[in-house]
Design an enzyme around this catalytic site. Structure first.
Site, mmCIF file in Angstrom:
data_model
loop_
_atom_site.group_PDB
_atom_site.id
_atom_site.type_symbol
_atom_site.label_atom_id
_atom_site.label_comp_id
_atom_site.label_asym_id
_atom_site.label_seq_id
_atom_site.Cartn_x
_atom_site.Cartn_y
_atom_site.Cartn_z
ATOM 1 N N GLY A 151 -15.598 -7.667 -39.596
ATOM 2 C CA GLY A 151 -15.556 -8.353 -40.887
ATOM 3 C C GLY A 151 -15.225 -9.830 -40.818
ATOM 4 N N ASN A 154 -13.241 -13.508 -45.838
ATOM 5 C CA ASN A 154 -13.223 -13.868 -47.261
ATOM 6 C C ASN A 154 -13.052 -12.677 -48.207
ATOM 7 O OD1 ASN A 154 -15.768 -13.000 -46.577
ATOM 8 N ND2 ASN A 154 -16.834 -14.471 -47.885
ATOM 9 N N PRO A 178 -11.150 -6.149 -38.456
ATOM 10 C CA PRO A 178 -11.111 -7.235 -39.441
ATOM 11 C C PRO A 178 -11.102 -8.586 -38.739
ATOM 12 C CG PRO A 178 -9.179 -5.764 -39.627
ATOM 13 C CD PRO A 178 -9.866 -5.433 -38.348
ATOM 14 N N GLU A 251 -24.894 -9.273 -41.833
ATOM 15 C CA GLU A 251 -24.704 -9.984 -43.108
ATOM 16 C C GLU A 251 -24.155 -11.350 -42.744
ATOM 17 O OE1 GLU A 251 -25.571 -9.189 -45.981
ATOM 18 O OE2 GLU A 251 -25.903 -7.042 -45.872
ATOM 19 N N CYS A 285 -20.331 -16.050 -49.130
ATOM 20 C CA CYS A 285 -21.547 -16.241 -48.331
ATOM 21 C C CYS A 285 -22.781 -16.525 -49.181
ATOM 22 C CB CYS A 285 -21.780 -15.012 -47.484
ATOM 23 S SG CYS A 285 -21.759 -13.500 -48.463
ATOM 24 N N GLU A 459 -26.826 -3.974 -47.328
ATOM 25 C CA GLU A 459 -25.647 -3.188 -47.661
ATOM 26 C C GLU A 459 -25.794 -2.716 -49.100
ATOM 27 O OE1 GLU A 459 -22.225 -5.776 -46.237
ATOM 28 O OE2 GLU A 459 -22.128 -4.086 -44.860
#
Ligand code: NDP
Length: 485
Positions: A151, A154, A178, A251, A285, A459
């Site tokens: 991850g 944000n 994370p 992503e 993003c 996603e």
């Protein structure tokens, strides 16, 4: 079980918190004050091994359960997340610095939506029957096995849930790493899933920097990698995953266009531009950071935008009145401020803000540059901070070519009252997520993801199922087998 706000150890493995102080220290800093709120440890090879072994061990029995059984656990986790929204939102605010005004409606709630949505979908995952005369084929939708999620900092709760929920719904196990900048929230997600009845070993969280991510991505026992991060990291992770022919979802970053035509409702367009540039202090993003405004309305747009920015309440993110918080870290603040300098140096007109705030923590003003041209660095590179570039345009063909002239393709938006033009423009955008007269909505029901360098895969929505499962075709012959000899 009593609920404790702060996670109790660095890692969550095999259904429990685990510590290994031999791992490098990770300091968790509260961005609003700069003070240390926790010290965690990066995963050692022994911790990584423990997580992979637990996940591999637990996954087959999970995959053998019915979809309704798996889904029920995810939906229970959704309920627990909603019940604990306040505590989870405070933790998200402490991890990231984002105002509670935002985290209480956009983070644990979005994570709970994902748990509920994929929990609901789990029971309806099926293969199909394909008749071939008297013979037939059926397909089985099977899990991939062990999925690794990595991850960005944000949206630490949301990102963990957007990856864990579809992975678990499809019968996979998950190990989530994370960002080292925001390591706390994902631990609570794993804790809640287990409290909701998830068997031990199916959702593990290990801390660490890029090396820990790399160790997970390159382990042959890992079947899929889903990364949320920047394009340079995406290139590395994609290449490492390709070595093992693993499934991937990427992503990645963006520099998305937001086009405001002369017939737009200016106040709505200003609201869209604010949501697309200053929510989460610009650390989103999909932000529409290249705002193309038709020359006829440019000055009116800028005037109303600046008047609205005067109303931003900048301050303590835990105060519910605060609507604009600090940047996540000193480093991210410095990056954003360096772009302000570049913009001014390249001759863009500073229309609003631009300065660091004289207070503790990593605060800067919301910033708007006008008269930006396509070749300027602030119009080409992802800043990931509250710096909006306003560019002028005159006609649709011109602005479409300029809007699409970027390596990125994450999102794009258009404000106009002309419906035919709105849909024509949406069709011409080279971006995975487009908005007409709105910006930055991300409901779990809709696919989310990028085109071009902004990523691969999607996603959320039913599309995510394709990225966390695989089809097996089973041929069944009812008559004799014909062979050539
Ligand atoms: P980074 O790309 O720096 O890091 C993303 C994650 O990857 C972190 O957990 C990082 O660990 C890890 N990582 C770094 N190197 C490697 C490696 N070689 N192998 C495996 N893992 C690695 O992104 P940021 O955290 O700075 O987040 C900001 C970026 O994320 C922006 O570009 C933004 O656009 C993008 N983003 C994209 C979203 C989307 O959905 N498309 C949503 C949110 C953000 P660590 O940092 O701990 O070292």
């Amino acid at each position: 079980m009593t609920y404790e706000t702060q996670p109790r150890a660095s890692h969550f493995i095999d259904g429990k918190y685990v510590e290994d102080s031999a791992g490098a220290e990770i300091e968790v800093i509260y961005p609003a004050t700069g003070e240390r709120i926790a010290t965690l440890h990066a995963a050692t090879p022994a911790i990584i091994e423990q997580a992979i072994a637990a996940a591999r061990r637990a996954q087959p029995a999970w995959a053998a359960m019915t979809g309704s059984e798996r889904g029920r656990i995810l939906r229970r986790a959704a309920d627990l997340m909603r019940e604990r929204n306040h505590d989870l939102s405070v933790l998200e605010t402490r991890d990231t610095g984002k105002p509670y005004q935002e985290t209480s409606v956009a983070d644990a709630t979005s994570g709970a939506d994902a748990m509920e949505y994929f929990g609901g979908l789990a029971a309806s995952l099926t293969g199909e029957h394909i008749q071939l005369g008297e013979n037939w084929v059926y397909t089985r939708r099977e899990p991939l096995g062990l999925c690794v999620g990595i991850g960005a900092w944000n949206y630490p709760t949301q990102i963990a849930c957007w990856k864990a929920a579809p992975a678990l719904a499809c019968g996979n196990a998950m190990i989530f790493k994370p960002s080292e900048t925001t390591p706390l929230c994902a631990l609570k997600v794993a804790e809640i899933l287990h409290e909701a009845g998830l068997p031990a070993g199916l959702c593990n969280v290990v801390q660490g920097m890029g090396e820990v991510g790399h160790a997970l991505v390159t382990d042959p026992r890992v079947d899929k990698v889903s990364l949320t991060g920047s394009v340079p990291t995406g290139r590395k992770v994609y290449a490492a995953a390709a070595e093992g022919i693993k499934h991937v979802t990427m992503e990645l970053g963006g520099k998305s266009p937001l086009i405001v035509f002369e017939d737009a409702d200016i106040d709505n367009a200003v609201s869209g531009a604010i949501l697309g540039n200053f929510y989460s202090s610009g650390q989103v993003c999909s932000n529409g950071t290249r705002v193309f405004v038709h020359r006829d309305i440019k000055e009116a747009f800028l005037e109303r935008l600046c008047a609205r920015l005067d109303k931003a309440v900048i301050g303590d993110p835990l105060d519910e009145a605060t609507s604009f918080g600090p940047m996540v870290s000193q480093r991210q603040l410095e990056i954003a401020l360096s772009y302000v300098e570049k913009g001014a140096g390249e001759g863009a007109r500073l229309a609003y803000g631009g300065a660091r705030l004289e207070r503790e923590g990593f605060y800067m003003q919301p910033t708007v540059f006008a008269d930006v041209t396509d070749d300027m660095v602030i119009a080409r590179e992802e800043i990931f901070g509250p710096v909006m570039a306003v560019l002028d345009f005159e006609d649709e063909d011109e602005v479409m070519a300029r809007a699409n002239d970027t390596e990125f393709g994450l999102a794009a938006g258009v404000f106009t009252r002309d419906l035919a033009r709105a849909h024509r423009v949406a069709a011409r955008f080279e971006a995975g997520t487009c908005y007409i007269n709105t910006y930055n909505d991300a409901p779990v029901e809709a696919p989310f993801g990028g085109m071009k360098n902004s990523g691969v895969g999607r996603e959320n929505s039913k599309a995510a199922i394709e990225h966390y499962s695989q089809l097996k075709s089973v041929f069944v012959r009812m008559d004799d087998v014909e062979a050539p000899f």
